[in-house]
Write an enzyme that holds these catalytic residues in place. Structure first.
Site, PDB file in Angstrom:
ATOM      1  N   HIS A  23       0.867  -1.194   0.000  1.00 36.65           N
ATOM      2  CA  HIS A  23       0.000   0.000   0.000  1.00 36.65           C
ATOM      3  C   HIS A  23       0.896   1.234   0.000  1.00 36.65           C
ATOM      4  O   HIS A  23       0.771   2.081   0.894  1.00 36.65           O
ATOM      5  CB  HIS A  23      -0.876   0.065   1.260  1.00 36.65           C
ATOM      6  CG  HIS A  23      -2.027  -0.886   1.283  1.00 36.65           C
ATOM      7  ND1 HIS A  23      -2.645  -1.272   2.446  1.00 36.65           N
ATOM      8  CD2 HIS A  23      -2.702  -1.502   0.289  1.00 36.65           C
ATOM      9  CE1 HIS A  23      -3.641  -2.092   2.177  1.00 36.65           C
ATOM     10  NE2 HIS A  23      -3.690  -2.257   0.865  1.00 36.65           N
ATOM     11  N   HIS A  79     -11.373  -8.031  -7.373  1.00 31.53           N
ATOM     12  CA  HIS A  79     -11.098  -6.823  -6.568  1.00 31.53           C
ATOM     13  C   HIS A  79     -10.174  -5.948  -7.395  1.00 31.53           C
ATOM     14  O   HIS A  79      -9.267  -6.452  -8.056  1.00 31.53           O
ATOM     15  CB  HIS A  79     -10.461  -7.300  -5.263  1.00 31.53           C
ATOM     16  CG  HIS A  79      -9.866  -6.272  -4.381  1.00 31.53           C
ATOM     17  ND1 HIS A  79     -10.452  -5.059  -4.121  1.00 31.53           N
ATOM     18  CD2 HIS A  79      -8.722  -6.303  -3.626  1.00 31.53           C
ATOM     19  CE1 HIS A  79      -9.699  -4.389  -3.254  1.00 31.53           C
ATOM     20  NE2 HIS A  79      -8.641  -5.122  -2.957  1.00 31.53           N
ATOM     21  N   GLU A  81      -7.966  -3.515  -6.489  1.00 27.21           N
ATOM     22  CA  GLU A  81      -6.683  -3.004  -6.014  1.00 27.21           C
ATOM     23  C   GLU A  81      -5.584  -3.579  -6.908  1.00 27.21           C
ATOM     24  O   GLU A  81      -5.641  -4.737  -7.327  1.00 27.21           O
ATOM     25  CB  GLU A  81      -6.483  -3.366  -4.528  1.00 27.21           C
ATOM     26  CG  GLU A  81      -5.694  -2.290  -3.828  1.00 27.21           C
ATOM     27  CD  GLU A  81      -5.711  -2.372  -2.315  1.00 27.21           C
ATOM     28  OE1 GLU A  81      -6.418  -3.227  -1.749  1.00 27.21           O
ATOM     29  OE2 GLU A  81      -4.999  -1.563  -1.690  1.00 27.21           O
ATOM     30  N   ASP A  83      -2.640  -4.671  -6.886  1.00 21.44           N
ATOM     31  CA  ASP A  83      -1.818  -5.872  -6.695  1.00 21.44           C
ATOM     32  C   ASP A  83      -2.484  -7.091  -7.342  1.00 21.44           C
ATOM     33  O   ASP A  83      -1.825  -8.097  -7.605  1.00 21.44           O
ATOM     34  CB  ASP A  83      -1.522  -6.135  -5.205  1.00 21.44           C
ATOM     35  CG  ASP A  83      -2.745  -6.067  -4.316  1.00 21.44           C
ATOM     36  OD1 ASP A  83      -3.676  -5.302  -4.618  1.00 21.44           O
ATOM     37  OD2 ASP A  83      -2.768  -6.782  -3.296  1.00 21.44           O
ATOM     38  N   HIS A 145     -12.001  -6.575   1.550  1.00 18.39           N
ATOM     39  CA  HIS A 145     -11.959  -5.394   2.393  1.00 18.39           C
ATOM     40  C   HIS A 145     -12.320  -4.098   1.648  1.00 18.39           C
ATOM     41  O   HIS A 145     -12.209  -3.010   2.258  1.00 18.39           O
ATOM     42  CB  HIS A 145     -10.557  -5.276   3.007  1.00 18.39           C
ATOM     43  CG  HIS A 145      -9.481  -4.957   1.986  1.00 18.39           C
ATOM     44  ND1 HIS A 145      -8.711  -3.816   2.086  1.00 18.39           N
ATOM     45  CD2 HIS A 145      -9.074  -5.568   0.856  1.00 18.39           C
ATOM     46  CE1 HIS A 145      -7.851  -3.765   1.086  1.00 18.39           C
ATOM     47  NE2 HIS A 145      -8.043  -4.817   0.322  1.00 18.39           N
ATOM     48  N   ASP A 164      -8.537 -11.225  -1.127  1.00 21.18           N
ATOM     49  CA  ASP A 164      -7.700 -10.843   0.020  1.00 21.18           C
ATOM     50  C   ASP A 164      -8.050 -11.589   1.308  1.00 21.18           C
ATOM     51  O   ASP A 164      -7.176 -11.761   2.180  1.00 21.18           O
ATOM     52  CB  ASP A 164      -7.827  -9.333   0.284  1.00 21.18           C
ATOM     53  CG  ASP A 164      -6.996  -8.503  -0.682  1.00 21.18           C
ATOM     54  OD1 ASP A 164      -5.879  -8.922  -1.027  1.00 21.18           O
ATOM     55  OD2 ASP A 164      -7.466  -7.427  -1.089  1.00 21.18           O
ATOM     56  N   TYR A 192      -2.088  -9.533   9.065  1.00 21.88           N
ATOM     57  CA  TYR A 192      -2.923  -9.157   7.915  1.00 21.88           C
ATOM     58  C   TYR A 192      -4.336  -8.814   8.398  1.00 21.88           C
ATOM     59  O   TYR A 192      -4.916  -7.798   8.027  1.00 21.88           O
ATOM     60  CB  TYR A 192      -2.955 -10.353   6.967  1.00 21.88           C
ATOM     61  CG  TYR A 192      -3.504 -10.108   5.590  1.00 21.88           C
ATOM     62  CD1 TYR A 192      -2.651  -9.836   4.519  1.00 21.88           C
ATOM     63  CD2 TYR A 192      -4.858 -10.191   5.333  1.00 21.88           C
ATOM     64  CE1 TYR A 192      -3.148  -9.643   3.253  1.00 21.88           C
ATOM     65  CE2 TYR A 192      -5.364  -9.998   4.064  1.00 21.88           C
ATOM     66  CZ  TYR A 192      -4.503  -9.723   3.025  1.00 21.88           C
ATOM     67  OH  TYR A 192      -5.009  -9.535   1.768  1.00 21.88           O
ATOM     68  N   HIS A 225      -3.144 -13.725  -1.596  1.00 25.14           N
ATOM     69  CA  HIS A 225      -1.793 -13.531  -1.050  1.00 25.14           C
ATOM     70  C   HIS A 225      -1.441 -14.724  -0.168  1.00 25.14           C
ATOM     71  O   HIS A 225      -2.277 -15.212   0.595  1.00 25.14           O
ATOM     72  CB  HIS A 225      -1.722 -12.286  -0.158  1.00 25.14           C
ATOM     73  CG  HIS A 225      -1.962 -10.988  -0.858  1.00 25.14           C
ATOM     74  ND1 HIS A 225      -1.080 -10.439  -1.748  1.00 25.14           N
ATOM     75  CD2 HIS A 225      -2.997 -10.120  -0.765  1.00 25.14           C
ATOM     76  CE1 HIS A 225      -1.567  -9.277  -2.179  1.00 25.14           C
ATOM     77  NE2 HIS A 225      -2.728  -9.066  -1.610  1.00 25.14           N
TER      78      HIS A 225
END
Ligand code: FEO
Length: 396
Positions: A23, A79, A81, A83, A145, A164, A192, A225
Site C-alpha cells: 500500500h 477486486h 486493487e 496488486d 476489504h 484478500d 494481515y 496472497h
C-alpha cells in the site's frame, strides 16, 4: 514456476520475496508477499485475478507454460486493487475479446483504474457462470476489504478463491499451508487481519455465516496472497471467526515516545505496576518501532496505555500514526490510560485521553503527568496506574 492445485487448476502467480512495504509505504511486509493468480482449464479458459504490474511478464510466462494467453476466455477480477488487477491491461492485449467478470461495484472500480471499454460482465451473489464441466459461483464480499471485493467458487473442484480474505503477506518456497512454518504463517495471517480487516469484524462474521449457509463443499481456500489452505482449509475460517469476536488476551501494550527519556521511565514504571499484578505487557517506543507490528500486538491485547511528552501543546508527532490507527481500525473490547512528561503547558495526557475516548476505548485510570523529569513519587503514580489498569483487565 506453476503449481497444479487440482487437475486443470493451476497457480500461475508470483512470489515477491523483496517486498518490504505494501500500500505504498503504509504496511510493512517483513516476509515479502505473493500475488496469486489462478488458471482454470475447462472448456473455457479462465484466469482468476492477475498480479501486480511489475510482475506482469512473469504472469504471462507462467500462463504460457499451460496455454497460449490469447486463448483466455474469462478473467475474473475479484477486486480492483492493483496488486490483483495490475496485469489486466497486458492480459487484455493478449485476449482482447475475453469477458472480464466483476462484482457490481467492481464495474466502477476496475473501469476507474484502467479507463478501458473491456467486455465486462457484472455479477452478484449467487450468480454462476458455466465454464464447461464446472461452474464459477460468485459471492459479493463488500468491505472484505473493499466495497468491490468478491469471492469466486469453482464447483467440481470445491475451491474457494476469496481474494484478500484469508491471505497473508508471506513469500514462501511452497504454495500450500502445510508445507510452511506454522508459527510464521499465523504471525502473518493475524498481522494481515489486524491491519486490514479489523475495522470490518462484524461483516467478517456475517459473511462467514452467509458462505457457510450456502453449504458449498470447500476443499481448498485459495486467497490472493500467501499460501493456499488445502490441509484442513476451514482452520483459517475458524480463526477469522475467533478474531472477529475481538476477545483480547489479559495483557497490555504500552506505547510511548520520549524526548529526554522521562516518558520512557514512566512507561517502564507503568509496566512494573502491571507485572506486580501478574499482567503481561509489551512496551513499544513508537518512534523506532514498526507501526504495523504494534497494531498486531494491540489487536491481541486488552489494554492500550499511551504516553507522550507535551510538545508544541500537543503530542510528539511520531505518536500520530498509531493514534490514527486506533481511530481507523475501530478496535473493540479495549481499555486505555495515558501518561507523559511536560515542561510548561502539559496538554499531552489530556489529548491522549480524549483521543482514546473518541476511539471508544474507555480510560480506566487517572492519567499521570510528570513535570520535567519524573520524580520517585511520579514513578510510584505510574506503578499505581499500571496496577489500576491490571485490575480493570482482570475484572473485564
Ligand atoms: Fe486489497 Fe491484495 O489488495
Amino acid at each position: 514456476m506453476v503449481t497444479e492445485l487440482k487437475k486443470d487448476v493451476y497457480w500461475v502467480g508470483v512470489v515477491d520475496w523483496a517486498l518490504r512495504q505494501f500500500h505504498g509505504h503504509e504496511l510493512s511486509t517483513h516476509r515479502g508477499s505473493t500475488y496469486n493468480s489462478y488458471l482454470i482449464m475447462d472448456e473455457k479458459v479462465v484466469l482468476v485475478d492477475t498480479v501486480w504490474a511489475p510482475f506482469q511478464n512473469q504472469l504471462i510466462d507462467n500462463i504460457r507454460g499451460i496455454v497460449d494467453p490469447g486463448k483466455i476466455d474469462i478473467i475474473v477480477a475479484n477486486h480492483a486493487e492493483t496488486d490483483h488487477s495490475g496485469s489486466l491491461p497486458l492480459i487484455m492485449k493478449h485476449a482482447p475479446n475475453a469477458t472480464v467478470i466483476v462484482s457490481q461495484k467492481g464495474l466502477e472500480s476496475i473501469e476507474g483504474h484502467y479507463h478501458e471499454p473491456w467486455n465486462f460482465k457484472a455479477v452478484k451473489t449467487g450468480d454462476s457462470v458455466n465454464i464447461g464441466k464446472n461452474n464459477l459461483v460468485f459471492v459479493e464480499a463488500p468491505m472484505l476489504h473493499w466495497p468491490d471485493s468478491m469471492f469466486t467458487y469453482l464447483t467440481g473442484k470445491d475451491i474457494l478463491m476469496p481474494n484478500d480474505a484469508f491471505g497473508q503477506h508471506y513469500a514462501t518456497a511452497f504454495r500450500f499451508n502445510d508445507q510452511v512454518n506454522q508459527e510464521e504463517l499465523y504471525e502473518e495471517a493475524i498481522k494481515y487481519y489486524a491491519n486490514i480487516l479489523n475495522p470490518f469484524n462484524l461483516l467478517v462474521s456475517r459473511k462467514i455465516k452467509e458462505v457457510l449457509s450456502l453449504n458449498l463443499a470447500v476443499d481448498m481456500i485459495a486467497p490472493s496472497h500467501g499460501v493456499i489452505w488445502h490441509n484442513d482449509p476451514l482452520q483459517i475460517v475458524t480463526k477469522y471467526q475467533e478474531w472477529a469476536e475481538q476477545k483480547p488476551d489479559q495483557s497490555a501494550v504500552i506505547i510511548y515516545d520520549t524526548m529526554w527519556e522521562g516518558t520512557r521511565k514512566m512507561a517502564e514504571a507503568v509496566g512494573q505496576g502491571l507485572a506486580s499484578e501478574n499482567i503481561d505487557y509489551k512496551v513499544f517506543h513508537v518512534g523506532i518501532s514498526d507501526r504495523n507490528d504494534i497494531v498486531t500486538e494491540i489487536f491481541k491485547t486488552k489494554a492500550i496505555i499511551a504516553g507522550s511528552p507535551t510538545f508544541n501543546q500537543g503530542l510528539l508527532p511520531t505518536m500520530m500514526p498509531i493514534m490514527e490507527d486506533l481511530r481507523g481500525l475501530k478496535f473493540t473490547n479495549k481499555i486505555g490510560a495515558a501518561f507523559g512528561t511536560y515542561g510548561w503547558s502539559g496538554e499531552g495526557v489530556g489529548i491522549i485521553e480524549d483521543h482514546l475516548t473518541k476511539c471508544k476505548i474507555p480510560v480506566v485510570a487517572e492519567g499521570v503527568k510528570a513535570k520535567w523529569q519524573p520524580r520517585a513519587d511520579d514513578l510510584d503514580k505510574c506503578r499505581e496506574l499500571g496496577k489500576t489498569v491490571a485490575g480493570a483487565i482482570k475484572s473485564a
